[in-house]
Design a protein around this motif. Structure first.
Motif, mmCIF file in Angstrom:
data_model
loop_
_atom_site.group_PDB
_atom_site.id
_atom_site.type_symbol
_atom_site.label_atom_id
_atom_site.label_comp_id
_atom_site.label_asym_id
_atom_site.label_seq_id
_atom_site.Cartn_x
_atom_site.Cartn_y
_atom_site.Cartn_z
ATOM 1 N N GLY A 12 0.798 -1.220 0.000
ATOM 2 C CA GLY A 12 0.000 0.000 0.000
ATOM 3 C C GLY A 12 0.826 1.263 0.000
ATOM 4 O O GLY A 12 0.273 2.365 0.028
ATOM 5 N N ALA A 13 2.147 1.128 -0.058
ATOM 6 C CA ALA A 13 3.038 2.298 -0.101
ATOM 7 C C ALA A 13 4.019 2.134 -1.250
ATOM 8 O O ALA A 13 4.336 1.024 -1.673
ATOM 9 C CB ALA A 13 3.789 2.463 1.213
ATOM 10 N N ALA A 34 1.632 6.917 0.549
ATOM 11 C CA ALA A 34 0.531 5.964 0.474
ATOM 12 C C ALA A 34 -0.001 5.887 -0.949
ATOM 13 O O ALA A 34 -0.147 6.904 -1.629
ATOM 14 C CB ALA A 34 -0.584 6.371 1.430
ATOM 15 N N GLU A 35 -0.296 4.676 -1.402
ATOM 16 C CA GLU A 35 -0.865 4.501 -2.725
ATOM 17 C C GLU A 35 -2.373 4.760 -2.685
ATOM 18 O O GLU A 35 -3.049 4.426 -1.710
ATOM 19 C CB GLU A 35 -0.588 3.093 -3.237
ATOM 20 C CG GLU A 35 0.889 2.823 -3.470
ATOM 21 C CD GLU A 35 1.149 1.415 -3.961
ATOM 22 O OE1 GLU A 35 0.192 0.606 -3.941
ATOM 23 O OE2 GLU A 35 2.282 1.114 -4.345
ATOM 24 N N GLU A 36 -2.874 5.362 -3.734
ATOM 25 C CA GLU A 36 -4.291 5.672 -3.870
ATOM 26 C C GLU A 36 -4.673 5.418 -5.314
ATOM 27 O O GLU A 36 -4.222 6.124 -6.224
ATOM 28 C CB GLU A 36 -4.553 7.124 -3.474
ATOM 29 C CG GLU A 36 -6.007 7.542 -3.499
ATOM 30 C CD GLU A 36 -6.195 8.989 -3.080
ATOM 31 O OE1 GLU A 36 -7.246 9.296 -2.496
ATOM 32 O OE2 GLU A 36 -5.287 9.813 -3.350
ATOM 33 N N THR A 54 -6.713 2.536 -0.996
ATOM 34 C CA THR A 54 -5.380 1.951 -0.907
ATOM 35 C C THR A 54 -5.449 0.496 -1.350
ATOM 36 O O THR A 54 -6.291 -0.258 -0.847
ATOM 37 C CB THR A 54 -4.867 2.035 0.544
ATOM 38 O OG1 THR A 54 -4.844 3.404 0.942
ATOM 39 C CG2 THR A 54 -3.474 1.449 0.658
ATOM 40 N N THR A 115 -12.108 10.236 -1.024
ATOM 41 C CA THR A 115 -11.693 9.901 0.322
ATOM 42 C C THR A 115 -12.349 10.781 1.364
ATOM 43 O O THR A 115 -12.446 10.400 2.517
ATOM 44 C CB THR A 115 -10.160 10.037 0.459
ATOM 45 O OG1 THR A 115 -9.781 11.365 0.101
ATOM 46 C CG2 THR A 115 -9.447 9.046 -0.418
ATOM 47 N N THR A 165 3.970 6.286 6.109
ATOM 48 C CA THR A 165 3.616 7.342 5.154
ATOM 49 C C THR A 165 2.998 8.585 5.795
ATOM 50 O O THR A 165 3.033 9.660 5.204
ATOM 51 C CB THR A 165 2.615 6.814 4.120
ATOM 52 O OG1 THR A 165 1.363 6.514 4.772
ATOM 53 C CG2 THR A 165 3.136 5.553 3.449
ATOM 54 N N VAL A 168 -2.631 7.789 6.124
ATOM 55 C CA VAL A 168 -3.794 6.905 6.061
ATOM 56 C C VAL A 168 -4.530 6.859 7.398
ATOM 57 O O VAL A 168 -3.978 7.181 8.446
ATOM 58 C CB VAL A 168 -3.397 5.466 5.646
ATOM 59 C CG1 VAL A 168 -2.749 5.462 4.281
ATOM 60 C CG2 VAL A 168 -2.486 4.832 6.684
ATOM 61 N N ASP A 186 -6.445 2.513 5.345
ATOM 62 C CA ASP A 186 -6.737 2.989 3.994
ATOM 63 C C ASP A 186 -6.619 4.512 3.993
ATOM 64 O O ASP A 186 -6.760 5.160 5.033
ATOM 65 C CB ASP A 186 -8.149 2.592 3.553
ATOM 66 C CG ASP A 186 -8.337 2.696 2.056
ATOM 67 O OD1 ASP A 186 -8.157 1.671 1.364
ATOM 68 O OD2 ASP A 186 -8.649 3.797 1.574
ATOM 69 N N VAL A 187 -6.392 5.069 2.802
ATOM 70 C CA VAL A 187 -6.365 6.525 2.678
ATOM 71 C C VAL A 187 -7.722 7.135 2.999
ATOM 72 O O VAL A 187 -7.821 8.296 3.393
ATOM 73 C CB VAL A 187 -5.920 6.972 1.269
ATOM 74 C CG1 VAL A 187 -4.450 6.689 1.051
ATOM 75 C CG2 VAL A 187 -6.762 6.306 0.191
#
Length: 278
Positions: A12-13, A34-36, A54, A115, A165, A168, A186-187
């Motif tokens: 997730g990062a 953080a991945e989104e 995420t 989000t 990160t 999140v 999660d984000v």
């Protein structure tokens, strides 16, 4: 070395190059972010929603989202889940019972979730009905006040992705004593709670035997998700909204806010938090 440096990146990062300025000097660094990604939820071949989320614990997300959106009334109505990479994101293919699919077609609405938004994409104000909860029966489980703070402290220590990160939210489930047994990140705060609900349902854990803690404010939709999942108590590290307090009262959910620093505020059904509770 700070949390963003080094080679390890948790799920997730991802790493990006950045310039850090400190004490009048700048240096090039490698930072974890953080991945989104857009995540499409596809039911029996029909795309229903695209959420920014995420990309981890997506099977849990699919189950929790399906329950929260009343697409299914029980996890047994979900027959299969496949997570596939798509051209611009991820597609979660969910196969559900025919009865659930019929209800979905009747109420289907295209929506793009963001989000920070709880009601994006609804077609009319008729959908927004606090009385239409379809919540599970919420038992009158009692909890000692100390359990809230034990669970919230444990949640802070278990946020692997947030520690890496800083970007999140987390949602956790604790038993009646406050022992934290499940955490999802999660984000999006809504997504984190959906993932938590999905994880509990997939593990066949009785959601009513404990309570949920979240690292965010308690909005209308967070309370709605908690009620539909059967949580008797929702504890937030931040404040609730007025609509959330109203809904918690209607749904029979104990709502606690500002759970931090050895204090908390109870906004609904305070009888569940009794010092003598065990």
């Amino acid at each position: 070395m700070n949390a963003g440096e080094g080679f390890f990146a948790p799920p997730g990062a991802s790493r990006v190059l950045a310039a850090r300025w400190q004490d009048g000097a700048s240096e090039g660094v490698s930072e974890l972010v953080a991945e989104e990604l857009p995540v499409a939820l596809v039911y029996n071949g029909i795309s229903h929603a695209v959420m920014l989320a995420t990309p981890r614990d997506l099977e849990d997300f699919a189950v929790g989202f399906s329950l929260a959106e009343r697409i299914v009334r029980d996890a047994r109505d979900i027959y299969d889940i496949d997570v596939d990479e798509a051209a611009h994101g991820i597609a979660i293919e969910i196969r559900i019972a025919s009865g659930a699919m019929m209800r979905l077609k009747e109420t289907r609405r295209a929506r793009l979730g963001r989000t920070g938004c709880g009601l994006c994409g609804i077609e009319s104000l008729d959908w927004f009905d606090g009385d239409d909860l379809d919540a599970r029966a919420v038992p009158d489980t009692r909890f000692p006040p100390e359990a809230l703070h034990r669970a919230m402290a444990a949640l802070a220590a278990r946020q692997e992705l947030h520690h890496a990160t800083g970007a999140v939210h987390a949602a956790g489930w604790a038993d009646a004593s406050g022992e934290l047994l499940c955490v999802r990140e999660d984000v999006g705060r809504h997504n984190a709670l959906d993932k938590l609900v999905g994880a509990l349902l997939r593990a066949k854990i009785d959601t009513a035997a404990g309570f949920a803690v979240v690292t965010s404010r308690a909005s209308f939709e967070m309370v709605q998700k908690a009620a539909r999942a059967g949580f008797p108590l929702l504890a937030a590290i931040s404040a609730p909204t007025a609509l959330a307090v109203q809904l918690a009262g209607q749904a029979g959910v104990t709502l606690a806010g500002f759970v931090r620093g050895g204090r908390h505020v109870i906004y609904s059904h305070p009888q569940r938090l009794a010092p003598e509770a065990v």
